[in-house]
Enzyme design. Structure first.
Site, PDB file in Angstrom:
ATOM      1  CD  GLU A 210      42.472  39.878  38.511  1.00 54.80           C
ATOM      2  OE1 GLU A 210      43.595  39.748  38.011  1.00 54.80           O
ATOM      3  OE2 GLU A 210      41.373  40.128  38.168  1.00 54.80           O
TER       4      GLU A 210
ATOM      5  CG  ASP B 287      49.985  33.878  33.355  1.00 54.45           C
ATOM      6  OD1 ASP B 287      49.275  34.891  33.263  1.00 54.45           O
ATOM      7  OD2 ASP B 287      49.828  33.050  33.999  1.00 54.45           O
TER       8      ASP B 287
END
Length: 275
Positions: free
Chosen positions: A49, A60
């Site tokens: 990824e 995040d």
């Protein structure tokens, strides 16, 4: 059968879970990113990824936010990310690459141009954190026209209606966010994860990967006993952040090799072929 489907099919026949690392494209720089991708494959990962750096990565945690900031200091653009994938593809035609990011850069480029460029570069899947599955029929159509898998996130609080929608649209694998909150958080409840995966499998017939909160070999092994893939991001990005340049590839490689060994040591009774 595309690269992602081929990898999961082979792993299923071997009763093994996939190891999927996350790194941010351009952290610490573009050349090192490509070298890291090759080192990750040497360490035994099954799929990569690759995060597209973004100025406001809301899903995040601090570790991956800082990695985006480091990449953006080098002015890494979406075009640069495609160039890294294309460079990787010159010598690796087998390891799937999934881009993970946010909608703004894609919409600035336009769906059609994005998916065509991604396809030509050698991208196998795309996960857009802030695309609600209820609103992305056109987006998914463009991806599938280029044989690029649309990857979606599910979480502990995802309602049944959205799970059903993801089951209709998703291809390749589904990414189950095992914690509420942002990436890198801790306090993972393995029993809760197992219960949720059982529930999700009543709707979803493609592989399910689990990420968020996996920071050590023991947790990775336990997740591998329940999931089709183990996704590890923040721990790897931390290693990139704190390693001297001369040691970065070796340090990340050693970490990932230890995670690979742990995942492959999962209990024999927890066959992914039985799930």
């Amino acid at each position: 059968m595309n690269r992602i489907q081929s990898v999961f099919s082979q792993l299923k026949s071997q009763n093994r879970a996939a190891l999927i690392p996350f790194i941010t494209a351009g952290d610490p720089d573009a050349t090192t990113t490509v070298a890291l991708m090759h080192r990750l494959t040497q360490a035994g990962v099954d799929l990569i990824e690759l995060g597209v750096p973004f100025s406001d990565p809301m899903a995040d945690g601090p570790t991956i936010q800082r990695s985006s900031e480091r990449a953006l200091k080098h002015h890494i653009s979406l075009k640069d990310v495609f160039s890294m994938v294309a460079e990787f593809r010159k010598t690796n035609q087998s390891t799937p690459v999934v881009l993970m990011g946010y909608a703004n850069p894609i919409e600035a480029m336009g769906y059609k141009d994005f998916v065509q460029t991604a396809g030509h570069a050698g991208v196998d899947g795309v996960l857009v954190v802030d695309y609600p599955p209820e609103e992305c029929t056109e987006w998914v159509r463009y991806l599938k026209e280029q044989n690029i898998d649309p990857i979606f996130l599910l979480s502990p609080t995802t309602p049944e209606s959205r799970i059903r929608r993801v089951a209709e649209l998703a291809r390749g694998y589904v990414y189950y966010v095992s914690l509420k909150g942002v990436t890198g958080a801790s306090h993972l409840d393995l029993h809760e994860v197992g219960d949720k995966l059982s529930q999700l499998r009543s709707y979803i017939n493609i592989p399910i990967g689990v990420g968020f909160g996996i920071r050590d070999e023991q947790t990775a092994r336990r997740i591998a006993e329940q999931a089709d893939a183990v996704v590890i991001g923040s721990r790897i990005v931390e290693e990139i952040e704190h390693s001297p340049a001369a040691d970065l590839l070796a340090n990340v490689g050693a970490l990932v090799e230890s995670l690979r060994r742990a995942i492959d040591a999962k209990s024999d009774h927890s066959s992914i072929t039985e799930k």
